[in-house]
Design a protein around this motif. Structure first.
Motif, PDB file in Angstrom:
ATOM      1  N   LEU A 119      24.419  56.339  58.984  1.00 47.44           N
ATOM      2  CA  LEU A 119      25.521  57.256  58.708  1.00 47.44           C
ATOM      3  C   LEU A 119      26.284  57.682  59.960  1.00 47.44           C
ATOM      4  CD1 LEU A 119      23.788  59.592  56.056  1.00 47.44           C
ATOM      5  CD2 LEU A 119      25.036  57.448  55.681  1.00 47.44           C
ATOM      6  N   SER A 120      26.017  57.036  61.092  1.00 48.76           N
ATOM      7  CA  SER A 120      26.701  57.422  62.326  1.00 48.76           C
ATOM      8  C   SER A 120      28.025  56.701  62.534  1.00 48.76           C
ATOM      9  CB  SER A 120      25.794  57.139  63.530  1.00 48.76           C
ATOM     10  OG  SER A 120      25.577  55.742  63.686  1.00 48.76           O
ATOM     11  N   ARG A 121      28.322  55.707  61.729  1.00 55.81           N
ATOM     12  CA  ARG A 121      29.509  54.890  61.992  1.00 55.81           C
ATOM     13  C   ARG A 121      30.799  55.703  62.027  1.00 55.81           C
ATOM     14  NH1 ARG A 121      29.137  49.429  61.624  1.00 55.81           N
ATOM     15  NH2 ARG A 121      27.486  49.630  60.081  1.00 55.81           N
ATOM     16  N   PRO A 122      31.014  56.683  61.122  1.00 56.22           N
ATOM     17  CA  PRO A 122      32.262  57.461  61.220  1.00 56.22           C
ATOM     18  C   PRO A 122      32.390  58.234  62.536  1.00 56.22           C
ATOM     19  CG  PRO A 122      31.262  57.733  59.054  1.00 56.22           C
ATOM     20  CD  PRO A 122      30.251  57.024  59.911  1.00 56.22           C
ATOM     21  N   VAL A 123      31.262  58.571  63.167  1.00 55.07           N
ATOM     22  CA  VAL A 123      31.286  59.302  64.428  1.00 55.07           C
ATOM     23  C   VAL A 123      31.347  58.344  65.616  1.00 55.07           C
ATOM     24  CG1 VAL A 123      30.013  60.902  65.899  1.00 55.07           C
ATOM     25  CG2 VAL A 123      30.039  61.239  63.423  1.00 55.07           C
ATOM     26  N   ALA A 124      30.471  57.319  65.602  1.00 59.65           N
ATOM     27  CA  ALA A 124      30.376  56.395  66.740  1.00 59.65           C
ATOM     28  C   ALA A 124      31.485  55.353  66.735  1.00 59.65           C
ATOM     29  CB  ALA A 124      29.019  55.703  66.734  1.00 59.65           C
ATOM     30  N   GLY A 125      32.075  55.105  65.572  1.00 62.79           N
ATOM     31  CA  GLY A 125      33.164  54.146  65.491  1.00 62.79           C
ATOM     32  C   GLY A 125      32.682  52.712  65.352  1.00 62.79           C
ATOM     33  N   PRO A 126      33.591  51.802  64.952  1.00 61.68           N
ATOM     34  CA  PRO A 126      33.220  50.401  64.750  1.00 61.68           C
ATOM     35  C   PRO A 126      33.013  49.667  66.067  1.00 61.68           C
ATOM     36  CG  PRO A 126      35.560  50.692  64.365  1.00 61.68           C
ATOM     37  CD  PRO A 126      34.995  52.063  64.592  1.00 61.68           C
ATOM     38  N   VAL A 127      32.036  48.788  66.076  1.00 58.23           N
ATOM     39  CA  VAL A 127      31.695  47.948  67.228  1.00 58.23           C
ATOM     40  C   VAL A 127      31.383  46.551  66.685  1.00 58.23           C
ATOM     41  CG1 VAL A 127      30.130  47.639  69.195  1.00 58.23           C
ATOM     42  CG2 VAL A 127      30.694  49.949  68.414  1.00 58.23           C
ATOM     43  N   VAL A 128      31.676  45.519  67.464  1.00 53.75           N
ATOM     44  CA  VAL A 128      31.247  44.171  67.112  1.00 53.75           C
ATOM     45  C   VAL A 128      30.587  43.511  68.315  1.00 53.75           C
ATOM     46  CG1 VAL A 128      32.933  43.730  65.273  1.00 53.75           C
ATOM     47  CG2 VAL A 128      33.523  43.171  67.663  1.00 53.75           C
ATOM     48  N   GLY A 129      29.699  42.573  68.025  1.00 54.17           N
ATOM     49  CA  GLY A 129      29.208  41.642  69.019  1.00 54.17           C
ATOM     50  C   GLY A 129      29.969  40.339  68.881  1.00 54.17           C
ATOM     51  N   PHE A 130      29.613  39.344  69.703  1.00 57.67           N
ATOM     52  CA  PHE A 130      30.310  38.058  69.668  1.00 57.67           C
ATOM     53  C   PHE A 130      29.311  36.922  69.848  1.00 57.67           C
ATOM     54  CE2 PHE A 130      33.332  41.115  71.517  1.00 57.67           C
ATOM     55  CZ  PHE A 130      34.388  41.006  70.614  1.00 57.67           C
ATOM     56  N   ALA A 131      29.427  35.906  69.010  1.00 54.43           N
ATOM     57  CA  ALA A 131      28.659  34.674  69.160  1.00 54.43           C
ATOM     58  C   ALA A 131      29.634  33.558  69.508  1.00 54.43           C
ATOM     59  CB  ALA A 131      27.900  34.345  67.881  1.00 54.43           C
ATOM     60  N   LEU A 132      29.375  32.859  70.605  1.00 55.93           N
ATOM     61  CA  LEU A 132      30.278  31.819  71.105  1.00 55.93           C
ATOM     62  C   LEU A 132      29.643  30.449  70.908  1.00 55.93           C
ATOM     63  CD1 LEU A 132      31.365  34.415  72.443  1.00 55.93           C
ATOM     64  CD2 LEU A 132      31.816  33.071  74.506  1.00 55.93           C
ATOM     65  N   ARG A 133      30.411  29.569  70.294  1.00 56.21           N
ATOM     66  CA  ARG A 133      29.994  28.176  70.139  1.00 56.21           C
ATOM     67  C   ARG A 133      31.116  27.284  70.637  1.00 56.21           C
ATOM     68  NH1 ARG A 133      26.168  25.679  67.320  1.00 56.21           N
ATOM     69  NH2 ARG A 133      25.648  27.559  66.135  1.00 56.21           N
ATOM     70  N   TRP A 134      30.780  26.269  71.419  1.00 53.92           N
ATOM     71  CA  TRP A 134      31.807  25.386  71.973  1.00 53.92           C
ATOM     72  C   TRP A 134      31.431  23.931  71.782  1.00 53.92           C
ATOM     73  CZ3 TRP A 134      29.322  29.137  74.923  1.00 53.92           C
ATOM     74  CH2 TRP A 134      28.263  28.695  75.730  1.00 53.92           C
ATOM     75  N   ASP A 135      32.393  23.051  71.982  1.00 53.36           N
ATOM     76  CA  ASP A 135      32.181  21.618  71.832  1.00 53.36           C
ATOM     77  C   ASP A 135      31.069  21.159  72.760  1.00 53.36           C
ATOM     78  OD1 ASP A 135      34.328  21.733  70.137  1.00 53.36           O
ATOM     79  OD2 ASP A 135      35.768  20.909  71.565  1.00 53.36           O
ATOM     80  N   ALA A 136      30.218  20.282  72.262  1.00 53.20           N
ATOM     81  CA  ALA A 136      29.122  19.677  73.030  1.00 53.20           C
ATOM     82  C   ALA A 136      28.029  20.675  73.381  1.00 53.20           C
ATOM     83  CB  ALA A 136      29.644  18.995  74.297  1.00 53.20           C
TER      84      ALA A 136
ATOM     85  N   PRO B 275      27.624  41.702  63.530  1.00 50.99           N
ATOM     86  CA  PRO B 275      27.515  43.117  63.154  1.00 50.99           C
ATOM     87  C   PRO B 275      26.895  43.978  64.253  1.00 50.99           C
ATOM     88  CG  PRO B 275      26.663  41.671  61.422  1.00 50.99           C
ATOM     89  CD  PRO B 275      26.851  40.825  62.633  1.00 50.99           C
ATOM     90  N   CYS B 276      27.363  45.210  64.338  1.00 49.76           N
ATOM     91  CA  CYS B 276      26.786  46.242  65.195  1.00 49.76           C
ATOM     92  C   CYS B 276      26.803  47.571  64.442  1.00 49.76           C
ATOM     93  CB  CYS B 276      27.599  46.424  66.483  1.00 49.76           C
ATOM     94  SG  CYS B 276      27.543  45.053  67.648  1.00 49.76           S
ATOM     95  N   ARG B 277      25.845  48.411  64.753  1.00 55.22           N
ATOM     96  CA  ARG B 277      25.898  49.811  64.327  1.00 55.22           C
ATOM     97  C   ARG B 277      25.495  50.640  65.526  1.00 55.22           C
ATOM     98  NH1 ARG B 277      21.785  51.446  60.050  1.00 55.22           N
ATOM     99  NH2 ARG B 277      20.676  52.387  61.819  1.00 55.22           N
ATOM    100  N   HIS B 278      26.436  51.385  66.055  1.00 52.52           N
ATOM    101  CA  HIS B 278      26.277  52.059  67.337  1.00 52.52           C
ATOM    102  C   HIS B 278      25.615  53.424  67.162  1.00 52.52           C
ATOM    103  CE1 HIS B 278      26.823  52.798  71.472  1.00 52.52           C
ATOM    104  NE2 HIS B 278      28.137  52.769  71.596  1.00 52.52           N
ATOM    105  N   GLY B 279      24.468  53.428  66.439  1.00 50.51           N
ATOM    106  CA  GLY B 279      23.763  54.675  66.228  1.00 50.51           C
ATOM    107  C   GLY B 279      22.914  54.639  64.974  1.00 50.51           C
ATOM    108  N   PRO B 280      22.335  55.784  64.603  1.00 55.61           N
ATOM    109  CA  PRO B 280      21.464  55.859  63.437  1.00 55.61           C
ATOM    110  C   PRO B 280      22.251  55.710  62.139  1.00 55.61           C
ATOM    111  CG  PRO B 280      21.843  58.041  64.347  1.00 55.61           C
ATOM    112  CD  PRO B 280      22.462  57.071  65.304  1.00 55.61           C
TER     113      PRO B 280
END
Length: 261
Positions: A134-151, A127-132
């Motif tokens: 109620l700002s999501r309709p203005v700032a738009g959707p953002v995501v982060g990423f968690a990477l998991r790999w073998d070993a 999850p991300c919220r790119h601002g204060p």
């Protein structure tokens, strides 16, 4: 993290090399000097260019794009590079705008990077919220990423994306163990909205890392644009004052081609 190499190219843009994969985050390669509109009367000027040009990076296997609608995360030259990437992972709305088979994720959705001779990587959108509030309709959707790999030994490699500290981002360390965090900072502000900020402040970053307890903290996206209100000095002060030696886990990657972690 063994076998992990991160090269900071500029702003949010890094090259992540692990398990035979070469992954680019938030490609920004335009030269400095231009002012970009961010919508709703806000704008920012780019002050510094990338440490590497796209043709110096070499082949890319995938792009992790936290959002496509702000030029400090995807600019014109970065957008041109997307056509060369076999895989682009971004927000659901961003994937619709980009087309070309881009994979769109909502928070907590997963996809995989899988190819012969390489480690399988599971990519979880965070999850991300790119601002204060109620700002999501203005700032738009953002995501982060968690990477998991073998070993993987200790925990995920987490790219926070452009976000403030809020309930959604606090859920990440409760749902997974974080080994290394690529921390988007800068405390973005605009004259139009006064003291409101649109990315992590140094104090919020300390609070988030206190929750996540990563072994390695890599700050990015804190320099090179006029809309950042906090730079390296503010971050270093905040982490130096944090308990449990949190500041000792900061790893600053200088913006030179030979410097990487």
């Amino acid at each position: 993290m063994k076998d992990l190499r991160v090269t900071h190219i500029g702003g949010p843009t890094t090259l992540v090399e692990v398990g035979g994969w070469r992954i680019l985050t938030d490609p920004t390669f335009d030269p400095p000097g231009r002012r970009y509109s961010f919508g709703w009367g806000t704008s920012s000027r780019k002050w510094t260019g990338p440490a590497l040009d796209p043709d110096e990076i070499g082949p890319i296997d995938a792009v992790l794009l936290t959002h496509d609608h702000h030029a400090d995360n995807l600019d014109d030259r970065g957008r041109a590079l997307l056509a060369q990437a076999p895989t682009v992972i971004t927000t659901r709305s961003g994937a619709r705008r980009l087309g070309g088979g881009a994979r769109g994720l909502r928070p907590w959705m997963q996809t995989e990077l899988d190819a012969p001779g390489r480690r399988r990587i599971t990519v979880t959108a965070t999850p991300c919220r790119h601002g204060p509030p109620l700002s999501r309709p203005v700032a738009g959707p953002v995501v982060g990423f968690a990477l998991r790999w073998d070993a993987q030994e200790h925990g995920v490699f987490w790219i926070t994306g452009d976000t403030v500290l809020f309930r959604g981002v606090r859920q990440v360390p409760h749902r997974m163990t974080v080994d290394t965090v690529l921390l988007h900072l800068g405390a973005v502000r605009f004259p139009l909205t006064g003291s409101l900020h649109y990315s992590l402040t140094a104090a919020e970053a300390v609070e988030l890392c206190t929750l996540a307890k990563p072994r390695t903290i890599i700050p990015v996206h804190y320099e090179g644009w006029s809309h950042f209100s906090q730079g390296r000095e503010a971050v270093e002060r905040a982490f130096a004052a944090a308990p449990d030696g949190l500041g000792e886990r900061l790893h600053w990657l200088p913006l030179r081609p030979a410097d990487s972690l």
